[in-house]
Design a protein around this motif. Structure first.
Motif, PDB file in Angstrom:
ATOM      1  N   HIS A 101       0.606  -0.884   0.125  1.00  0.00           N
ATOM      2  CA  HIS A 101      -0.002   0.115   0.023  1.00  0.00           C
ATOM      3  C   HIS A 101       0.916   1.316  -0.023  1.00  0.00           C
ATOM      4  O   HIS A 101       0.215   2.657   0.091  1.00  0.00           O
ATOM      5  N   GLY A 102       2.211   1.011  -0.043  1.00  0.00           N
ATOM      6  CA  GLY A 102       2.932   2.309   0.116  1.00  0.00           C
ATOM      7  C   GLY A 102       2.789   2.864   1.165  1.00  0.00           C
ATOM      8  O   GLY A 102       2.230   2.343   1.990  1.00  0.00           O
ATOM      9  N   GLY A 103       3.739   4.330   1.594  1.00  0.00           N
ATOM     10  CA  GLY A 103       3.698   5.013   2.190  1.00  0.00           C
ATOM     11  C   GLY A 103       4.699   4.774   3.300  1.00  0.00           C
ATOM     12  O   GLY A 103       5.692   4.983   2.412  1.00  0.00           O
ATOM     13  N   HIS A 104       4.792   5.144   4.313  1.00  0.00           N
ATOM     14  CA  HIS A 104       6.008   5.705   5.233  1.00  0.00           C
ATOM     15  C   HIS A 104       5.879   4.542   6.714  1.00  0.00           C
ATOM     16  O   HIS A 104       5.476   4.345   7.228  1.00  0.00           O
ATOM     17  N   VAL A 105       7.354   4.046   7.113  1.00  0.00           N
ATOM     18  CA  VAL A 105       7.388   3.242   7.776  1.00  0.00           C
ATOM     19  C   VAL A 105       8.610   4.192   9.056  1.00  0.00           C
ATOM     20  O   VAL A 105      10.109   4.285   8.155  1.00  0.00           O
ATOM     21  N   SER A 106       8.124   3.853   9.805  1.00  0.00           N
ATOM     22  CA  SER A 106       9.614   4.531  11.103  1.00  0.00           C
ATOM     23  C   SER A 106       9.606   3.556  11.897  1.00  0.00           C
ATOM     24  O   SER A 106       8.528   2.862  12.316  1.00  0.00           O
ATOM     25  N   ALA A 107      10.426   2.618  12.735  1.00  0.00           N
ATOM     26  CA  ALA A 107      11.217   2.229  14.011  1.00  0.00           C
ATOM     27  C   ALA A 107      11.014   3.103  14.802  1.00  0.00           C
ATOM     28  O   ALA A 107      11.674   4.237  14.929  1.00  0.00           O
ATOM     29  N   MET A 108      11.047   2.789  16.078  1.00  0.00           N
ATOM     30  CA  MET A 108      10.979   3.721  17.079  1.00  0.00           C
ATOM     31  C   MET A 108      11.377   2.445  18.671  1.00  0.00           C
ATOM     32  O   MET A 108      10.926   1.609  18.236  1.00  0.00           O
ATOM     33  N   SER A 109      11.798   2.692  18.925  1.00  0.00           N
ATOM     34  CA  SER A 109      12.627   2.149  20.475  1.00  0.00           C
ATOM     35  C   SER A 109      12.592   3.404  21.434  1.00  0.00           C
ATOM     36  O   SER A 109      13.136   4.356  21.517  1.00  0.00           O
ATOM     37  N   MET A 110      12.543   2.378  22.326  1.00  0.00           N
ATOM     38  CA  MET A 110      12.854   3.335  24.082  1.00  0.00           C
ATOM     39  C   MET A 110      14.694   1.933  24.786  1.00  0.00           C
ATOM     40  O   MET A 110      14.143   1.105  25.392  1.00  0.00           O
ATOM     41  N   GLY A 111      15.544   3.437  25.432  1.00  0.00           N
ATOM     42  CA  GLY A 111      16.328   2.418  25.848  1.00  0.00           C
ATOM     43  C   GLY A 111      17.514   3.787  25.822  1.00  0.00           C
ATOM     44  O   GLY A 111      17.491   4.635  25.506  1.00  0.00           O
ATOM     45  N   PRO A 112      18.960   2.885  26.371  1.00  0.00           N
ATOM     46  CA  PRO A 112      19.664   3.938  26.414  1.00  0.00           C
ATOM     47  C   PRO A 112      20.659   4.050  24.559  1.00  0.00           C
ATOM     48  O   PRO A 112      20.194   3.488  23.773  1.00  0.00           O
ATOM     49  N   PRO A 113      21.429   5.135  24.831  1.00  0.00           N
ATOM     50  CA  PRO A 113      22.090   5.012  23.114  1.00  0.00           C
ATOM     51  C   PRO A 113      22.805   4.233  22.609  1.00  0.00           C
ATOM     52  O   PRO A 113      22.306   4.277  21.315  1.00  0.00           O
TER      53      PRO A 113
END
Length: 288
Positions: free
Chosen positions: A53-65
């Protein structure tokens, strides 16, 4: 179609170097980290949605550098356009509840400052906590519909509806077909398998892979880091102070004993190789 994939770094138990502090909290900055294995299925689901379907994907995480490396791995897996890391000392020692509050704040900031979101994908559970709570808790904080144990899915962009098959485990495993309006959360099951039936889908998959290989070389340019101030989070409700879970004790994971003795054979040693051949021949012939 705008999607966010939540992913997490987990201790690399194979390294045998898991570090805990005196209170029993995992010291992630001192422990070798890899991407949570179950998140791979969420990444595959997001990639399939993007290919179709197209579009945009972002990956997100919480943690240390150091989790920037985990997000780089996620980018290579899902061919993400960009990555977001929620990180500072105030977030340390978060349990699933404090983590979910932080992730939901990250998603809301993304929606306000970047673009609205249609889908959030999360893995079934993590290899370190094994609770399976963070995805549903983050969804609860967002007040969105959620579909769990997803093994197949597709989107009707005109009706803005997710149609999915989910695994229902009981006395007998059953498959349930459900619908949910967008935006919604999707928690993938380890049984999820992406499908690309059309030639156009396979060509798109190939193109995205090539583009990502170029983009991943300069991964840090696609990385945005937000701390608790950026997310407008009260320190009393995040990190250790905002975590109702109490760790009573931590038991070390023993190294699994070797079940078989290994005999090293030099492939240039003809007599030894003949012995191996004689040992294997009965099994090749269907013997016991």
């Amino acid at each position: 179609m705008r999607s966010i994939v939540l992913t997490k770094g987990v201790p690399d138990f194979s390294e045998g170097a898991v570090s805990f502090d005196e209170d029993g909290h995992l010291e992630r900055g001192k422990t070798p980290t890899v991407m949570n294995p179950n998140d791979a299925f969420a990444l595959e689901a997001a990639l399939q949605t993007r290919v179709r379907h197209g579009g945009h994907v972002s990956a997100m995480s919480m943690g240390p550098p150091g989790y920037a490396d985990v997000l780089e791995e996620a980018m290579e897996s899902v061919y993400a356009d960009d990555t977001y890391l929620l990180s500072d000392r105030e977030l340390a020692a978060s349990d699933t509840w404090a983590t979910a509050i932080t992730l939901s704040a990250g998603i809301e900031k993304f929606r306000e400052e970047v673009e609205d979101v249609d889908l959030v994908f999360a893995g079934f559970k993590t290899a370190d906590g094994e609770t399976g709570q963070t995805g549903p808790q983050a969804c609860w904080a967002m007040d969105w519909p959620i579909v769990t144990h997803v093994i197949a899915l597709d989107i009707d962009p005109d009706e803005r509806v997710l149609r999915a098959k989910r695994l229902v485990e009981g006395d007998v495993d059953e498959i349930e077909t459900v619908e949910a309006p967008l935006p919604c959360f999707v928690v993938t099951d380890p049984e999820f398998e992406p499908t690309y039936r059309k030639a156009s889908h396979r060509l798109t998959h190939k193109r995205l892979r090539a583009e990502t290989q170029e983009r991943a070389v300069e991964h840090e340019e696609q990385l945005t880091t937000w701390d608790h101030v950026d997310l407008n989070l009260d320190p009393e409700y995040i990190g250790l102070d905002g975590s109702p879970t109490i760790v009573s004790s931590v038991d070390p994971i023993p190294k699994a004993p070797s079940e078989r003795d290994a005999t090293m054979i030099d492939p240039d040693d003809g007599d030894s190789m003949n012995e191996v051949l004689e040992e294997m021949q009965p099994y090749a012939a269907g013997g016991d």
